[in-house]
Design a protein around this motif. Sequence first.
Motif, PDB file in Angstrom:
ATOM      1  N   LEU A   1      -1.256   9.460   8.687  1.00  0.00           N
ATOM      2  CA  LEU A   1      -1.867   8.267   9.292  1.00  0.00           C
ATOM      3  C   LEU A   1      -3.143   7.882   8.561  1.00  0.00           C
ATOM      4  O   LEU A   1      -3.413   6.704   8.310  1.00  0.00           O
ATOM      5  N   THR A   2      -3.943   8.894   8.219  1.00  0.00           N
ATOM      6  CA  THR A   2      -5.178   8.637   7.474  1.00  0.00           C
ATOM      7  C   THR A   2      -4.863   7.997   6.127  1.00  0.00           C
ATOM      8  O   THR A   2      -5.515   7.023   5.710  1.00  0.00           O
ATOM      9  N   ALA A   3      -3.867   8.536   5.434  1.00  0.00           N
ATOM     10  CA  ALA A   3      -3.492   7.997   4.125  1.00  0.00           C
ATOM     11  C   ALA A   3      -3.006   6.554   4.241  1.00  0.00           C
ATOM     12  O   ALA A   3      -3.317   5.713   3.397  1.00  0.00           O
ATOM     13  N   ILE A   4      -2.238   6.258   5.296  1.00  0.00           N
ATOM     14  CA  ILE A   4      -1.755   4.888   5.503  1.00  0.00           C
ATOM     15  C   ILE A   4      -2.925   3.950   5.769  1.00  0.00           C
ATOM     16  O   ILE A   4      -3.018   2.850   5.193  1.00  0.00           O
ATOM     17  N   ALA A   5      -3.847   4.385   6.647  1.00  0.00           N
ATOM     18  CA  ALA A   5      -4.988   3.538   6.988  1.00  0.00           C
ATOM     19  C   ALA A   5      -5.874   3.274   5.774  1.00  0.00           C
ATOM     20  O   ALA A   5      -6.435   2.179   5.635  1.00  0.00           O
ATOM     21  N   GLU A   6      -5.999   4.244   4.889  1.00  0.00           N
ATOM     22  CA  GLU A   6      -6.843   4.073   3.711  1.00  0.00           C
ATOM     23  C   GLU A   6      -6.134   3.284   2.613  1.00  0.00           C
ATOM     24  O   GLU A   6      -6.766   2.485   1.904  1.00  0.00           O
ATOM     25  N   ALA A   7      -4.811   3.474   2.467  1.00  0.00           N
ATOM     26  CA  ALA A   7      -4.074   2.765   1.414  1.00  0.00           C
ATOM     27  C   ALA A   7      -3.806   1.310   1.775  1.00  0.00           C
ATOM     28  O   ALA A   7      -3.687   0.452   0.894  1.00  0.00           O
ATOM     29  N   LYS A   8      -3.671   0.995   3.071  1.00  0.00           N
ATOM     30  CA  LYS A   8      -3.381  -0.355   3.564  1.00  0.00           C
ATOM     31  C   LYS A   8      -2.204  -0.981   2.818  1.00  0.00           C
ATOM     32  O   LYS A   8      -2.332  -2.053   2.214  1.00  0.00           O
ATOM     33  N   PRO A   9      -1.039  -0.336   2.799  1.00  0.00           N
ATOM     34  CA  PRO A   9       0.112  -0.902   2.086  1.00  0.00           C
ATOM     35  C   PRO A   9       0.541  -2.229   2.709  1.00  0.00           C
ATOM     36  O   PRO A   9       0.465  -2.407   3.934  1.00  0.00           O
ATOM     37  N   SER A  10       0.999  -3.133   1.866  1.00  0.00           N
ATOM     38  CA  SER A  10       1.426  -4.449   2.365  1.00  0.00           C
ATOM     39  C   SER A  10       2.924  -4.665   2.195  1.00  0.00           C
ATOM     40  O   SER A  10       3.436  -5.727   2.541  1.00  0.00           O
ATOM     41  N   SER A  11       3.638  -3.679   1.663  1.00  0.00           N
ATOM     42  CA  SER A  11       5.079  -3.784   1.489  1.00  0.00           C
ATOM     43  C   SER A  11       5.716  -2.424   1.692  1.00  0.00           C
ATOM     44  O   SER A  11       5.036  -1.392   1.655  1.00  0.00           O
ATOM     45  N   LEU A  12       7.034  -2.433   1.895  1.00  0.00           N
ATOM     46  CA  LEU A  12       7.748  -1.167   2.062  1.00  0.00           C
ATOM     47  C   LEU A  12       7.640  -0.313   0.802  1.00  0.00           C
ATOM     48  O   LEU A  12       7.552   0.920   0.879  1.00  0.00           O
ATOM     49  N   ALA A  13       7.643  -0.964  -0.358  1.00  0.00           N
ATOM     50  CA  ALA A  13       7.529  -0.197  -1.607  1.00  0.00           C
ATOM     51  C   ALA A  13       6.190   0.525  -1.677  1.00  0.00           C
ATOM     52  O   ALA A  13       6.112   1.696  -2.077  1.00  0.00           O
ATOM     53  N   GLU A  14       5.120  -0.169  -1.283  1.00  0.00           N
ATOM     54  CA  GLU A  14       3.801   0.470  -1.295  1.00  0.00           C
ATOM     55  C   GLU A  14       3.711   1.572  -0.237  1.00  0.00           C
ATOM     56  O   GLU A  14       3.137   2.634  -0.475  1.00  0.00           O
ATOM     57  N   LEU A  15       4.290   1.326   0.935  1.00  0.00           N
ATOM     58  CA  LEU A  15       4.267   2.326   1.999  1.00  0.00           C
ATOM     59  C   LEU A  15       5.029   3.581   1.576  1.00  0.00           C
ATOM     60  O   LEU A  15       4.632   4.710   1.912  1.00  0.00           O
ATOM     61  N   SER A  16       6.102   3.407   0.812  1.00  0.00           N
ATOM     62  CA  SER A  16       6.903   4.561   0.393  1.00  0.00           C
ATOM     63  C   SER A  16       6.144   5.479  -0.564  1.00  0.00           C
ATOM     64  O   SER A  16       6.533   6.634  -0.754  1.00  0.00           O
ATOM     65  N   GLN A  17       5.075   4.980  -1.172  1.00  0.00           N
ATOM     66  CA  GLN A  17       4.281   5.791  -2.090  1.00  0.00           C
ATOM     67  C   GLN A  17       3.280   6.676  -1.364  1.00  0.00           C
ATOM     68  O   GLN A  17       2.656   7.538  -1.978  1.00  0.00           O
TER      69      GLN A  17
END
Length: 707
Positions: free
Chosen positions: A668-684
């Motif tokens: 969750l911390t990594a997601i909040a800090e990365a702020k992905p805007s697409s599924l491809a970015e979220l998958s990283q």
Amino acid sequence: MSDAAPGLAPDSLEARLLGGLDEEQRAVATTLHGPVCVLAGAGTGKTRAITHRIAYGVHSGVYSPQRLLAVTFTARAAAEMRSRLRDLGAGGVQARTFHAAALRQLQYFWPQAVGGALPGLLEQKAQAIAESARRLRLTVDRAAIRDLASEIEWAKVSMLTPSTYLEGAAGRGEPGGLQPPTVARLFEAYEDVKVDRNLIDFEDVLLITVGILQEDPKVAATVREQYRHFVVDEYQDVSPLQQRLLELWLGGREELCVVGDASQTIYSFTGATSAHLLEFGKRHPEAAIIRLVRDYRSSPQVVRLANELLASRRPAGPAADARWAQPLTLVAQRPNGPEPEFAECTDDEAEAAAVARRISELVAAGTEPKDVAVLFRTNGQSEAFEQALSSAGIGYQLRGGERFFNRREVRDGLLQLRGAARAAADDGVPVGQRVRDVLSSLGYSEQAPTGGGATRERWESLAALVHLADELSEARGEGFGLSEFVAELQERSAAQHAPAVQGVTLASLHSAKGLEWDAVFLVGLSEGLMPISFADSPVTVDEERRLLYVGITRAREFLHLSWSLSRTPGGRAHRRPSRFLDGLRPGGAVASHSGGATRKGRRELKGPTTCRVCGAILSTGAERKVGRCSNCPPSYEEATFEALRSWRLEQAREADVPAFVIFTDATLTAIAEAKPSSLAELSQVAGVGKAKLERYGDAVLELLRDA
């Protein structure tokens, strides 16, 4: 080992008790006054050395058997020690576990020290923890209850209370999926449940005994008068609480002999620490330090691999290096054996089938199935090997399964043997023959059944009793009759000290400690299983290395190490051999555990992951997930992180699973800090795999857009 020591009269006490010992073992046996520290490598005959030390001290008049207490860590080991001491004519010595010794003292002193009746003993924590969770309105499943029980046990043997748990448990993660403050509250509720039910648990037995000895000088004086000499086996596994109890028993005296091997410290997760063994010389500057390094168990080939495994460990930072002891270098004493075998398999099913075929070949060549073991990291790995052995027609016993003395045929056999011992006088018939005659009515015969299944298992249980009768009769000599054999069985039953049963042993590496076999198969040696995936710090990886060392040193002659590239047939071959095998397996290829495959099949080495803020090396899995060390502040917006946590809680409640199953806090911390805007970015983002991306990806992205 040598059969006779030079200069000893053949019929003397020294010849009988010291003649079969090597020079270092003899030094242990004849150093009768403490403090003594014995650093004993695997297979070096430490139990032989300390039992002969006790027997020599008793027979020479230095020790009074009733005033010496030998302490070890399992009821089985204590029963084995008592049996050996009886064989050496020192049967009056007390050999107990820490808990058994403390409970006996507590039962005796409770009325005068506390008053009233001793509370009942809580043998299983599960129900009390479940009740504690209900009181706090927490939802916990069986797995979480097991994890919480282990955590509470760790806290108590580390001498932590609910009020000091948070400080002492820093960095231990989220047992049972609960955050540390919640665990502390549940710990307190658990203590309240016990008070309400007038119960104490096994850790309380030690804690209360420590409290009484500290606060009541008369009780302490009585205990110290009773026990003048102490021997502690497996000293590397002592917890802070057990060490405190030992110090109170001693009361400042130094008549203490400890035995251990820091390289076999594999129970740190329970609160055990090798620090007491390693610092013994500092606490007792006058101590005699004796090293046992002659390995009588394993072939030179097995010993060499074990030595190389420990020697290949590289510096891993100040904290880990400070806790890594310089290992003893074992010196093999047995004749040469076969070189260890290494096998790479396509999947788990193929690995199990290959192991079953190899075991069939060994059995056909004359190896007894009871002298073969298959050892794995987790109990969940056993099923494939159970099926493969069954398909191959090979009997097996699952260590940790049904206990030997709980089997119907064993209980019936013990009942009939007890009746026969009462009904018939000793008429000179050997014990083994008497036992054969009695058990024949239950299905025992000299020839094993040709088939398998329940009939074969029943025969193997009865045959184990017959073999034990023969073994003990030879060791004890004249005066060992059927009544003595029944008494031995009753004691072994109480301690669950089972005799060897025909059939290949399936066991976890942890449960194999203290045992040995002619042939050992170490299976599942791939990254994620060895070391286990949650070993995410240099200290815990070192413990996994020691665990593999314990597995290797269980083998007397034949050693087979294997791993698979995929979990299921046809699955993606994404697994890699354990890093611990780098440089040990044939070819000397060194594999990386983070890089991709090269054209030559080797793997490129990558440097350590560093913090993207300060550049420090990241040492834990949680740090590597977020790409930032714990000392640097987070870069996410608090509102975004809280929104993610609230969403995760809703998902967990709907699915009736712990929150961390959805996403861990680190993810969750990594997601909040990365702020992905697409599924491809979220998958990283570390921790977001394909399945979670498909299930939760759109909802997470929508939440981030709204935030």
